[in-house]
Scaffold this active site. Structure first.
Site, PDB file in Angstrom:
ATOM      1  N   GLN A  44      96.081  18.949 -23.621  1.00 28.15           N
ATOM      2  CA  GLN A  44      96.016  20.402 -23.831  1.00 28.15           C
ATOM      3  C   GLN A  44      97.051  20.875 -24.860  1.00 28.15           C
ATOM      4  OE1 GLN A  44      93.738  21.997 -21.337  1.00 28.15           O
ATOM      5  NE2 GLN A  44      93.607  23.534 -22.943  1.00 28.15           N
ATOM      6  N   LYS A  67      98.410  22.224 -17.248  1.00 28.81           N
ATOM      7  CA  LYS A  67      97.188  21.976 -16.466  1.00 28.81           C
ATOM      8  C   LYS A  67      97.579  21.962 -15.001  1.00 28.81           C
ATOM      9  CE  LYS A  67      92.795  21.034 -17.201  1.00 28.81           C
ATOM     10  NZ  LYS A  67      91.960  21.402 -18.344  1.00 28.81           N
ATOM     11  N   GLY A 111      89.953  28.181 -15.771  1.00 23.48           N
ATOM     12  CA  GLY A 111      89.073  27.277 -15.035  1.00 23.48           C
ATOM     13  C   GLY A 111      89.007  25.894 -15.657  1.00 23.48           C
ATOM     14  N   ASP A 112      88.416  24.978 -14.916  1.00 22.67           N
ATOM     15  CA  ASP A 112      88.085  23.628 -15.371  1.00 22.67           C
ATOM     16  C   ASP A 112      87.071  23.141 -14.326  1.00 22.67           C
ATOM     17  OD1 ASP A 112      89.070  21.417 -17.406  1.00 22.67           O
ATOM     18  OD2 ASP A 112      88.918  20.372 -15.513  1.00 22.67           O
ATOM     19  N   THR A 134      83.215  27.197 -24.491  1.00 22.75           N
ATOM     20  CA  THR A 134      83.428  25.755 -24.694  1.00 22.75           C
ATOM     21  C   THR A 134      82.160  25.104 -25.241  1.00 22.75           C
ATOM     22  OG1 THR A 134      84.923  25.853 -22.805  1.00 22.75           O
ATOM     23  CG2 THR A 134      84.365  23.669 -23.642  1.00 22.75           C
ATOM     24  N   ASN A 166      79.589  24.288 -16.503  1.00 26.84           N
ATOM     25  CA  ASN A 166      79.805  25.323 -17.502  1.00 26.84           C
ATOM     26  C   ASN A 166      79.642  24.791 -18.928  1.00 26.84           C
ATOM     27  OD1 ASN A 166      82.199  26.498 -19.406  1.00 26.84           O
ATOM     28  ND2 ASN A 166      81.182  28.126 -18.285  1.00 26.84           N
ATOM     29  N   SER A 179      90.037  31.803 -24.442  1.00 27.54           N
ATOM     30  CA  SER A 179      91.063  32.224 -23.476  1.00 27.54           C
ATOM     31  C   SER A 179      92.229  32.889 -24.212  1.00 27.54           C
ATOM     32  CB  SER A 179      91.600  31.012 -22.691  1.00 27.54           C
ATOM     33  OG  SER A 179      90.729  30.658 -21.645  1.00 27.54           O
TER      34      SER A 179
HETATM   35  P1  NDP Z   1      81.997  22.207 -13.975  1.00 26.93           P
HETATM   36  O1  NDP Z   1      82.673  22.075 -12.667  1.00 26.93           O
HETATM   37  O2  NDP Z   1      81.344  23.501 -14.315  1.00 26.93           O
HETATM   38  O3  NDP Z   1      80.895  21.068 -14.147  1.00 26.93           O
HETATM   39  C1  NDP Z   1      81.237  19.727 -14.105  1.00 26.93           C
HETATM   40  C2  NDP Z   1      79.974  18.894 -14.261  1.00 26.93           C
HETATM   41  O4  NDP Z   1      80.338  17.542 -14.432  1.00 26.93           O
HETATM   42  C3  NDP Z   1      79.090  18.974 -13.033  1.00 26.93           C
HETATM   43  O5  NDP Z   1      77.757  18.785 -13.417  1.00 26.93           O
HETATM   44  C4  NDP Z   1      79.599  17.787 -12.219  1.00 26.93           C
HETATM   45  O6  NDP Z   1      78.655  17.284 -11.281  1.00 26.93           O
HETATM   46  C5  NDP Z   1      79.850  16.778 -13.318  1.00 26.93           C
HETATM   47  N1  NDP Z   1      80.884  15.827 -12.892  1.00 26.93           N
HETATM   48  C6  NDP Z   1      82.133  16.112 -12.439  1.00 26.93           C
HETATM   49  N2  NDP Z   1      82.790  15.012 -12.103  1.00 26.93           N
HETATM   50  C7  NDP Z   1      81.932  14.009 -12.322  1.00 26.93           C
HETATM   51  C8  NDP Z   1      82.022  12.603 -12.158  1.00 26.93           C
HETATM   52  N3  NDP Z   1      83.151  12.020 -11.674  1.00 26.93           N
HETATM   53  N4  NDP Z   1      80.951  11.851 -12.513  1.00 26.93           N
HETATM   54  C9  NDP Z   1      79.832  12.439 -13.002  1.00 26.93           C
HETATM   55  N5  NDP Z   1      79.696  13.776 -13.177  1.00 26.93           N
HETATM   56  C10 NDP Z   1      80.719  14.525 -12.828  1.00 26.93           C
HETATM   57  O7  NDP Z   1      83.092  21.821 -15.069  1.00 26.93           O
HETATM   58  P2  NDP Z   1      83.096  22.140 -16.636  1.00 26.93           P
HETATM   59  O8  NDP Z   1      81.729  22.136 -17.186  1.00 26.93           O
HETATM   60  O9  NDP Z   1      83.969  23.325 -16.832  1.00 26.93           O
HETATM   61  O10 NDP Z   1      83.926  20.882 -17.183  1.00 26.93           O
HETATM   62  C11 NDP Z   1      83.295  19.712 -17.693  1.00 26.93           C
HETATM   63  C12 NDP Z   1      84.263  18.974 -18.604  1.00 26.93           C
HETATM   64  O11 NDP Z   1      84.635  19.818 -19.692  1.00 26.93           O
HETATM   65  C13 NDP Z   1      85.594  18.559 -17.954  1.00 26.93           C
HETATM   66  O12 NDP Z   1      86.030  17.350 -18.529  1.00 26.93           O
HETATM   67  C14 NDP Z   1      86.534  19.681 -18.370  1.00 26.93           C
HETATM   68  O13 NDP Z   1      87.892  19.251 -18.351  1.00 26.93           O
HETATM   69  C15 NDP Z   1      86.048  19.938 -19.774  1.00 26.93           C
HETATM   70  N6  NDP Z   1      86.388  21.231 -20.359  1.00 26.93           N
HETATM   71  C16 NDP Z   1      86.063  22.396 -19.751  1.00 26.93           C
HETATM   72  C17 NDP Z   1      86.375  23.605 -20.339  1.00 26.93           C
HETATM   73  C18 NDP Z   1      85.981  24.908 -19.751  1.00 26.93           C
HETATM   74  O14 NDP Z   1      86.214  25.926 -20.397  1.00 26.93           O
HETATM   75  N7  NDP Z   1      85.366  24.968 -18.584  1.00 26.93           N
HETATM   76  C19 NDP Z   1      87.104  23.656 -21.624  1.00 26.93           C
HETATM   77  C20 NDP Z   1      87.337  22.365 -22.216  1.00 26.93           C
HETATM   78  C21 NDP Z   1      87.000  21.216 -21.588  1.00 26.93           C
HETATM   79  P3  NDP Z   1      78.728  17.678  -9.717  1.00 26.93           P
HETATM   80  O15 NDP Z   1      78.187  19.060  -9.638  1.00 26.93           O
HETATM   81  O16 NDP Z   1      77.891  16.647  -9.055  1.00 26.93           O
HETATM   82  O17 NDP Z   1      80.171  17.594  -9.317  1.00 26.93           O
HETATM   83  O1  2IT Z   2      90.343  21.798 -20.847  1.00 18.96           O
HETATM   84  C1  2IT Z   2      90.378  22.980 -21.228  1.00 18.96           C
HETATM   85  O2  2IT Z   2      90.666  23.296 -22.388  1.00 18.96           O
HETATM   86  C2  2IT Z   2      90.042  24.034 -20.256  1.00 18.96           C
HETATM   87  N1  2IT Z   2      89.674  23.720 -19.125  1.00 18.96           N
HETATM   88  C3  2IT Z   2      90.169  25.489 -20.631  1.00 18.96           C
HETATM   89  C4  2IT Z   2      91.595  25.935 -20.524  1.00 18.96           C
HETATM   90  C5  2IT Z   2      91.818  27.412 -20.703  1.00 18.96           C
HETATM   91  O3  2IT Z   2      92.979  27.802 -20.520  1.00 18.96           O
HETATM   92  O4  2IT Z   2      90.896  28.169 -21.018  1.00 18.96           O
END
Ligand code: NDP
Ligand code: 2IT
Length: 442
Positions: free
Chosen positions: A108, A123, A162-163, A206, A237, A374
């Site tokens: 990050q 984080k 969030g994450d 994202t 997301n 953000s």
């Molecule tokens: P969500 O919780 O909205 O969704 C996560 C998705 O990934 C779900 O479909 C989940 O399935 C799946 N998943 C989680 N863990 C696993 C696993 N161990 N094996 C397989 N599938 C898995 O999270 P986000 O979409 O926000 O985050 C997804 C990725 O993006 C993460 O790496 C996060 O750090 C990154 N990210 C997110 C940002 C954001 O703004 N939200 C910004 C930048 C990066 P299930 O429902 O079965 O758990």
């Molecule tokens: O991994 C990431 O960049 C995030 N989950 C978003 C972090 C944020 O502060 O919006």
């Protein structure tokens, strides 16, 4: 630079493989920087940047719907504040432990630097598993979590978001508790509701940002997303809004997944159905087949990379795309890979893509759109103003273009032009390094 320094860092952080992976990758990319900047080596900048400024770890007790006591562990890793208040998401997932959050916090720092906005790196999260919990259980957990976290954060100190496992519902519950405990209505979290300080476009940021970056990568080959076949893992997301932007750009997403399995719909994924299942019902991706019996469902999420595609978007979680998966994608003629998730590709997977001549957008650059918006949410909160969706989206496009330009420029200056792994690590590091040099030994 002396490899024994890296060995010392790894030894000091024993039992944290994801943190080792993240630190080792950045260390390798930075070799040419250290060669040209001995003052960074003398100031022990890398040793300092690999050590969190502060780690907070706490007990989170809460009552489940049966009236039973549950205990989870909460964390906040305040990694680096050279460029601004600590900034980064909170992850609620059963696999969360300190090492995982240190990897995410470390990444990050450089990601936030790339956005060009004033944000340090942090984080946090918990090993709480939201799957199958009622809204009231999630609320009680979030309130307990924030009861402790509230004393460590603030709009000018540390601003979580969030994450995985933390979306609008959880941010709402945590904001409510923070406000009650501190008697202040401030922008202490991002990803807030639109009528109480949230920014238009943060939900989409994202996923949209990922496609803005991939679009810039394709442009270097006079190509575009039009008519591309795409695989987007996950269905949270990031994956949902990446898919939406793919469709707007004329591409077709044919596969998505969750942690149980993946679906393939050759005609193109019905995104509003996925949103209904995942965002509204909080269900499983296999329920897609109830409405679309001609689609396929496969148990296990890793097989998704055997689906033939032009563009692969790993949008679920760390290390979900390994060397074998990379070989399968290369064998099927993949043109571009954009990492929406954090560190989704293993080191051998990355090597295979770079050697195979694939356009590769590393996470620090590719998923920076979320934290960038953000940052824009913080700017709006500071002014007590709300910008229009178009204003936010236009700024996001500009930020993603700049990230591509600066990573590409750094790759040409220090590594191989177009190696955005090195480019993003170097461009992100340089600003942090200069700020740390100017701020003295802290
Ligand atoms: P969500 O919780 O909205 O969704 C996560 C998705 O990934 C779900 O479909 C989940 O399935 C799946 N998943 C989680 N863990 C696993 C696993 N161990 N094996 C397989 N599938 C898995 O999270 P986000 O979409 O926000 O985050 C997804 C990725 O993006 C993460 O790496 C996060 O750090 C990154 N990210 C997110 C940002 C954001 O703004 N939200 C910004 C930048 C990066 P299930 O429902 O079965 O758990
Ligand atoms: O991994 C990431 O960049 C995030 N989950 C978003 C972090 C944020 O502060 O919006």
């Amino acid at each position: 630079m002396d490899k024994s320094m890296l060995d010392d860092i790894l030894k000091k952080n024993a039992g944290e493989p994801e943190f080792h992976q993240a630190v080792s990758e950045v260390f390798e990319s930075l070799q040419p920087v250290f060669d040209r900047h001995p003052e960074f080596v003398d100031a022990k900048l890398f040793e300092r940047v690999a050590e969190p400024e502060r780690v907070i770890m706490f007990r989170v007790p809460w009552l489940d719907d049966q009236g039973q006591v549950q205990v989870n562990r909460g964390f906040r890793v305040e990694f680096n504040s050279a460029l601004g208040p600590y900034k980064g998401g909170l992850r609620f997932h059963k696999t969360v432990y300190l090492g995982l959050l240190k990897f995410l916090g470390f990444e990050q720092i450089f990601k936030n630097s790339l956005t060009g906005l004033q944000m340090g790196g942090g984080k946090g999260g918990s090993d709480f598993d939201p799957h199958g919990k009622s809204d009231m259980e999630v609320m009680r957990f979030c309130q307990s979590f924030m009861s402790e976290l509230s004393r460590h954060i603030g709009p000018d100190t540390d601003v979580p978001a969030g994450d995985i496992g933390v979306g609008a519902r959880e941010i709402g519950f945590m904001f409510g508790q923070y406000k009650r405990l501190t008697n202040s209505f401030t922008g202490v979290l991002t990803g807030k509701g639109l009528n109480w300080g949230g920014s238009l476009g943060r939900t989409e940021a994202t996923g949209y940002g990922l496609l803005y970056l991939v679009r810039e990568m394709l442009k270097t080959k006079n190509d575009s997303m039009k008519d591309k076949i795409v695989v987007s893992s996950g269905s949270g997301n990031v994956s949902i809004y990446a898919t939406q932007k793919c469709m707007q750009l004329g591409a077709k997403v044919i596969a998505m997944s969750d942690s149980n399995g993946y679906i393939v719909d050759k005609g193109g994924i019905d995104l509003s159905l996925v949103q209904q299942i995942k965002e509204v019902q909080r269900g499983r991706i296999k329920e897609y087949l109830v409405k679309h019996p001609n689609a396929e469902y496969h148990e296990g999420s890793t097989g998704i990379w055997e689906v033939k595609c032009d563009v692969a978007l790993p949008n679920a979680t760390q290390n979900e795309l390994n060397g074998k998966a990379a070989d399968a994608l290369l064998g099927n003629g993949v043109l571009a890979v954009g990492e929406g998730a954090n560190m989704p590709t293993t080191p051998d997977g990355i090597r295979a893509f770079l050697e195979g001549g694939v356009l590769f957008g590393p996470a620090k650059a590719a998923n920076a759109g979320g934290v960038a918006v953000s940052g824009l949410e913080m700017a709006q909160n500071g002014q007590r103003l709300a910008w229009s969706f178009d204003e936010v989206d236009t700024r996001l496009q500009g930020i993603m273009r700049n990230i591509h330009t600066s990573a590409r420029k750094a790759s040409a200056e220090y590594s191989t032009e177009g190696n955005l792994v090195d480019g993003a690590n170097i461009a992100g590091f340089m600003k942090v390094a200069e700020a740390m040099m100017q701020q003295g030994l802290v």
